[in-house]
Structure formats: C-alpha cells, structure tokens
Design an enzyme around this catalytic site. Structure first.
Site, short mmCIF file in Angstrom:
data_model
loop_
_atom_site.label_atom_id
_atom_site.label_comp_id
_atom_site.label_asym_id
_atom_site.label_seq_id
_atom_site.Cartn_x
_atom_site.Cartn_y
_atom_site.Cartn_z
N THR A 11 0.86 -1.19 0.00
CA THR A 11 0.00 0.00 0.00
C THR A 11 0.90 1.23 0.00
O THR A 11 2.12 1.10 -0.02
CB THR A 11 -0.88 0.04 1.26
OG1 THR A 11 -0.05 0.39 2.37
CG2 THR A 11 -1.53 -1.29 1.52
N CYS A 12 0.30 2.42 0.07
CA CYS A 12 1.14 3.60 0.05
C CYS A 12 1.96 3.74 1.33
O CYS A 12 2.96 4.44 1.38
CB CYS A 12 0.31 4.85 -0.20
SG CYS A 12 -1.06 5.01 0.94
N HIS A 35 2.88 -9.20 13.88
CA HIS A 35 2.96 -7.96 13.10
C HIS A 35 1.81 -7.86 12.10
O HIS A 35 1.16 -6.83 11.99
CB HIS A 35 4.31 -7.87 12.37
CG HIS A 35 4.49 -6.60 11.61
ND1 HIS A 35 4.89 -5.43 12.21
CD2 HIS A 35 4.25 -6.29 10.31
CE1 HIS A 35 4.92 -4.46 11.31
NE2 HIS A 35 4.53 -4.96 10.14
#
Lengths: 274, 439
Positions: B48-49, B104
């Site tokens: 993703t960004c 995570h």
C-alpha cells in the site's frame, strides 16, 4: 401480603440504586456490561414497583395516594415509567442516569418515611379523585422529564459552544433530539395537567362544602398551566426554539416543584390532606 | 512454522523511499512467482502507500541453515524486482520471524500499526492482495490460516473495541459536530463558501453522509461550477450571501480573504429572519472568515480549525487508549494459531486418531453388548480392540516415519488427516467464525 409489602419497600430503593448505577457506569465509564444490563434492570425495577403498588392498593383497600410518602413512591414510579416509554420510543438509551436518579431519591424518601394508613381520609376514597391524582402525577413526571432533557440540552449547548468535547459531548444524543424529547414530554404533561385540573374542578364542589376558586393551590396550578401553555404557544406561533424553550422547560418545573411543596405544605386551604 | 516477514513502512522509511518498493497489482504475480520459486513454499505481499510487506514460509531446502541469517537473498530479490537498490537501504527494511511476524500482520490488520491509528482500510487491501496471491497459487495451508486469522483480528478489533471510532480528520470532525447538533442530516442543507481544499473535503463528507442539499459560492464562479460538477448541488452568488443563509443549517467557509466575510451584525439579522433556527458555522479559512463574536449569538455554533483539530486530537488519544484491548485480541488469536500449529505435530495427532477410533469402538460395543451372552462379552471387547489396532497400525507407522518428507509436507498431511476425521478438539479457534457471525 404484609411481608411482601415490607420486603419490597426496602428492596425498591436498592433496585433503583443498582439501575441508576448501571446507567451511570454506561454513560461515564462507557462500560459494555452496564450498557447491556441497564435496560433489562430498569424493566425489572419498574415491574417490581408495579407489583408493590398493586399489593399496597389491595392490602390497604385504597390506592397509594393517601399520604405524601405514598405519593412520592408513585412519583418515582411514574417518572421511571415515563423514562422507559421515552427510551423505548426514541431508542436513545444514554440519558437514563439523569432521570432515574430522581426516581431513586423519591423512592428512598418514601421507603424511609412511609407509614401504613389503613383508615385514610374518606374524601380520598373517590374514583374521580383517583383519576385526578393519577393524571396530575403522570403530568408532573412528564414535566420532570422535560426539565431533565432541557437541562441536558443546555449543558450540551454550552459544551459545544465552548469547544468542550468530553463525556457530555460524547454520550448525549444530539441537540435536536434532546429538544424534541423535552418538547414531547411538555406536551404530554400539559395535556395530563389539563385533564387533572378539569377533573379537580368537577370534583371540588362534590367533596367540599366551602371552597374558593382563589385557593393558593388552584392559583399555583393555573400558574404552572399558563407557564407551559405560553411556552407551547410561543413555539407554535413565533417559532421559539433551541435554548430559550429549554430554559422555559426548566422554569416550568421549578414552578411545579414550588407548587407541590411550598403551596401544599404551607399555604393551601383545602388541598391539605396529610 | 518458518514464517518470515520482510517489510518497509512509514516508520522505517519516508514516502520517497517507500514508493520505490510499491508493487502494483500487475507487478505482483511475477514477483510472487519468483520469490516462491527461490525461497518459499508459500508467500504473499501486501503493498500500500504506507507499507510493502512480504510474508513467506521459508523453504528449508532452498534456504538451508539459519533462515534468519539467510533471508538477505530474499531481501535483495525483493528490492531487485523493483530495481530499487539505489534508494532502499538495509536500514529501511525490517525482518521478523515466526510468532513475531504473525503478530505484526495482526497489528497491521487491526489498524494499530497504521499511520492514523485505527485506519482499517488496510483490511480490504490485505484481503485483495491475499486473493491475488491465492490466484497465483502461492498461498498454502499456513498462509491461508494466517491471513484468515488476521482478517478476523481486524474484524474483531472493529467490533469489540472502539479503535475505529471518532473522526480523525478535520473534514470528518465537521460532520461529527453537525451530527451532535442535528438529528438527521438528510433533512438539512449546507452552504460552502470558497473552494479551499479542507472546506471541500468537509463538504464532500457532508454529501457522503446524505445531506439534503449543498450550495456552493465562490468568488470565481467557474470554480464553484466545477465543484458542483464534482459534488452535486447548486451555485449561489458570492456577493449575495445573506439571502442564501436563510434556509441552510450548516455553513462552511474557506475563503482566503483579509477581512471577515460574516460579521455578528449581519448574522444577527439573518438569525432573526430565520426565527433563530440553529446554525452551525464551520470556519476553515486562515485568516478566519467569520468574526469570532458570532459565537455569542443564540443558536449559532461557530467552530474554526482549532476546535476541529481538538476533536481530532481527542479521538486519536481515545483510539490510542484502545490499543491495549486490541493487543489482547491479537494475543488470543496468536494463542489460537499456536494451538493449531501444535495440533499439526505427529504424536498428538496419532493419539487423537486412536482416541477417536476407540470412542467409536467402545460406543458401538456398549450399544450392542447385551446381545451377547455373559461369557462372550469379554471376547467381543477384545476382538473389536484388535480390529481397531490393526486398522490403525499402518497409518500410525507411516505417520511416525514420515518417509523423509519435509516438516511442511508432514504438517499438510496432518492437516488433511485432521480434517478427514474431524479431529479439531485442539483447535479452539476453529469454531470461532461461527460465533462471530452470531455476534
């Protein structure tokens, strides 16, 4: 039956306390558990209170309106019942604490001070009177509710204006909804009070030989009726809304309380039965 | 499980570095295939960004020895695939293994690792990238289980905690405020004055929440018309604001002008004409567009950028306080995952299998034992036991010996066996999705 009444008399304030506590916990602490149990708790409490009032009526042979402490218990009941109705209709469940705390104190006073009167004033054993008292008390509870919502409105109004975004801001319903709840309560209260006044005036000549239409109690009640009437008229005709109207709902309730206490206890001519 | 994670995110690298490692949907299939080919038995990438993360089950035959020391090759390939070795330095990348890598992914899915806490857009991105990897056949038993669990963590975080609640942008804070004053935005009208970006965003959010109508006024009319094309609504004249104020409920101003465009006197007249109906004024202009004394008027609620930011800050703090609750969910799901992994070991599976056969046998024997004469009963018990033992002998030995297959393969085999015989009692999580649906 006697044991049942005695037992419930002490149980009711405890039930109200638990209910108020869970509503407070839900409002201020955002507790998920409290949110889940609060409404069922309230239903249970109101249900128990209904049984208690019915039991008293059957056992003592008259409705529980013969002394001020019985009336306090009825007021606690009608206030809680009105709140439950409003919660059911509007689905707004966050304001219970502010209303039910009134019920709790009324019931607590009643529990501690109540006396069991088997032979009540014969004037008070009248069907018309039962109707008069029931509508008056329900009307007063509706006014109490509208004052609470008016108070919450003003609180939220100032919090929004002054950029305080805390518990009040988070948990109260929006201003428009609070205003609507207060207004609906006032309308219901106003109608009930009108009924109570009409029935009272019809009943008055039958019950007493000497009476005056300028009795402080009658005058006081007319003042209450006018206060709310003018408010409703102002809303309809000149479009009063928002804070001003809500202030009026609180003023109306203060006048009502004065009429109920000061006039009844110190000034009244005929309306003094206790 | 040899789960490994290689990643880069908004904490370790700035956007200009992160974007070098961003994979488009078109680039992913090739990258996945190559990575799987060289290092992993299963792998998938979330890109993703704000982050690019590669999750893989290390193939011990392809990377012998200590996996953590030897994952450098995978890092190089990942960076090499995007030819980003110039800008992406080793310190930008992080690596986690096993439990930590799983934790995570759960943190990412629940939104507590996002740039804006609780932003769980990421959940949809994980889902779509998982589907993509699934189509490329780089997902197996383990990553399937891992990602499904991660998606569940995200869902639980959203429903069981308030990590996603409250507006966290100025635009949404304006909508939140409007919702605290008015019950039903779909009966209310809004006016946007000026075409500043934040004002436009706030108006867009109001439209998104179904506001009844939106009017737009701007000094250059063309810009207003452009916005109307974008957001819907109608254009009103900038010079004649007062009449437009009569029938609206929300006013948003974001004009760059040295003078106030609205003074208390003006608004006093307006309020009288609209019989004091509540008006929310959101002033996003800098310098401010609306005279601050306007807030003193009855039923007028004036809010500027500062007060909106205060709402945002408060909501962010509140979301932060929910992190502990989310971590608890993550821990629960990690434990569930751990139970599942343990159940894939050989010896508990054998004993579960035996227990299952024994329970079937003893139930049947108990049911029919009365048909046999007293002296035969012991014999029936013995014979049936022998049958079961013989039936189970070969599968048990084969499972124990493993025929030289890798741990991964044997896990898969056990997974299938457990599924076939319904041996799920060691997997408390297995039933969880059903419960979720009932919530």
């Amino acid at each position: 039956m006697k044991i049942f009444i005695l037992y419930f008399n002490y149980l009711l304030p405890v039930l109200y306390w638990i209910t108020v506590w869970s509503y407070a916990k839900a409002f201020f602490r955002n507790s998920a558990f409290a949110k889940k149990v609060k409404t069922p708790l309230l239903v249970f409490t109101v249900g128990s209170h209904t049984l208690y009032l019915i039991a008293r009526t059957i056992y003592f042979g008259h409705p529980p309106i013969t002394n001020i402490y019985e009336i306090l218990s009825v007021l606690a009941f009608t206030t809680a019942l009105s709140y439950l109705t409003i919660e059911y209709i509007t689905k707004v469940k966050s304001t219970g604490y502010f209303v039910l705390v009134i019920s709790f104190f009324f019931q607590l006073l009643s529990t501690v001070l109540i006396q069991d009167l088997a032979n009540a004033n014969p004037i008070l054993r009248s069907n018309l009177l039962g109707f008069h008292v029931a509508s008056a008390l329900l009307g007063y509870s509706a006014f109490a509710l509208s004052a609470v919502y008016g108070f919450l409105y003003i609180m939220l109004y100032h919090h929004i204006k002054s950029n305080r975004f805390g518990v009040i801001y988070d948990n109260l319903p929006d201003l428009e909804k609070l205003e609507r709840m207060a207004t609906v309560s006032v309308v219901i209260g106003f109608v009930l009070l009108t009924v109570a006044i009409i029935v009272g005036v019809v009943w008055l000549p039958r019950a007493f030989e000497h009476y005056s239409y300028f009795d402080p109690k009658l005058v006081g009640t007319i003042v209450i009726w006018l206060t709310y009437g003018i408010g409703l008229l102002a809303k309809r005709s000149i479009g009063w809304q928002g804070r001003k109207l809500m202030v009026l709902s609180i003023v109306g309730f203060v006048v009502t309380m004065l009429s109920l206490t000061v006039v009844n206890l110190f000034l009244s001519g005929f309306h003094n039965f206790y | 499980m040899n789960l490994a994670l290689i990643g880069i995110n908004h904490r370790t690298a700035l956007l200009d570095v992160r974007e070098k490692l961003w994979f488009s949907d078109a680039e992913l299939p090739h990258a996945l295939a190559q990575l799987k080919d060289q290092f992993f038995t299963e792998c998938f990438i979330v890109s993703t960004c704000n982050r690019t993360e590669l999750y893989g089950i290390v193939d011990v035959q392809k990377i012998p020895g200590n996996a953590s020391a030897n994952l450098k090759g995978a890092c190089d390939v990942l960076v090499g695939l995007k030819s980003a070795s110039q800008s992406v330095m080793p310190q930008h990348l992080y690596q986690f293994y096993g439990c930590k890598a799983a934790a995570h992914l759960f943190k990412v899915a629940s939104g507590i690792d996002s740039m804006v806490i609780g932003d769980i857009q990421i959940l949809n991105q994980i889902k779509s990238h998982y589907n993509l990897a699934s189509a490329e056949r780089t997902i197996g038993v383990f990553l399937n289980r891992l990602v499904q669990t991660a998606l569940r963590v995200g869902k639980r975080a959203r429903t069981e905690t308030t990590i996603c609640e409250g507006a966290v942008s100025v635009g949404y804070a304006a909508v939140e405020l409007a919702n605290k004053i008015f019950s039903n935005l779909s009966e209310k009208r809004a006016l946007l004055v000026g075409a500043g970006e934040t004002g436009e965003l706030a108006a867009k959010n109001l439209v998104g929440r179904g506001i009844a109508s939106l009017s737009i006024a701007n000094r250059t009319r063309a810009k207003a018309e452009e916005l109307v094309q974008d957001l819907g609504g109608n254009v009103v004249e900038f010079d004649q604001l007062e009449p437009s104020l009569l029938d609206i409920d929300v006013l948003i101003t974001s004009v760059s002008s040295p003078q106030y465009i609205l003074t208390p006197d003006q608004l006093r007249r307006v309020m009288k004409a609209r019989s004091n109906a509540p008006l929310l004024v959101i002033d996003i202009g800098v310098p401010r567009n609306v005279h601050p004394d306007v807030n003193k008027l009855e039923n007028v609620f004036l809010h500027d950028v500062d007060s909106l930011s205060r709402i945002v800050d408060q909501n962010l703090t509140r979301r932060k306080s929910e992190i502990a609750a989310v971590n608890k969910i993550i821990l629960e799901e990690l434990i569930g995952m751990r139970h599942w992994l343990e159940s894939l070991q050989v010896s508990p599976t054998i004993s579960d299998l035996r227990e299952f056969f024994e329970s079937v046998r003893s139930d049947e024997v108990k049911k029919h034992i009365n048909r046999f004469s007293e002296q035969d009963r012991e014999l029936v018990d013995l014979v049936t036991k022998r049958i079961v033992n013989k039936l189970l002998h070969l599968p048990t030995t084969n499972l124990k010996n493993g025929n030289g297959e890798s741990a991964e393969e044997s896990h898969k085999k056990i997974h299938i066996i457990r599924g076939l015989f319904g041996l799920h009692k060691n997997e408390p999580v297995q039933n969880k999705p059903e419960q979720d649906r009932n919530l």
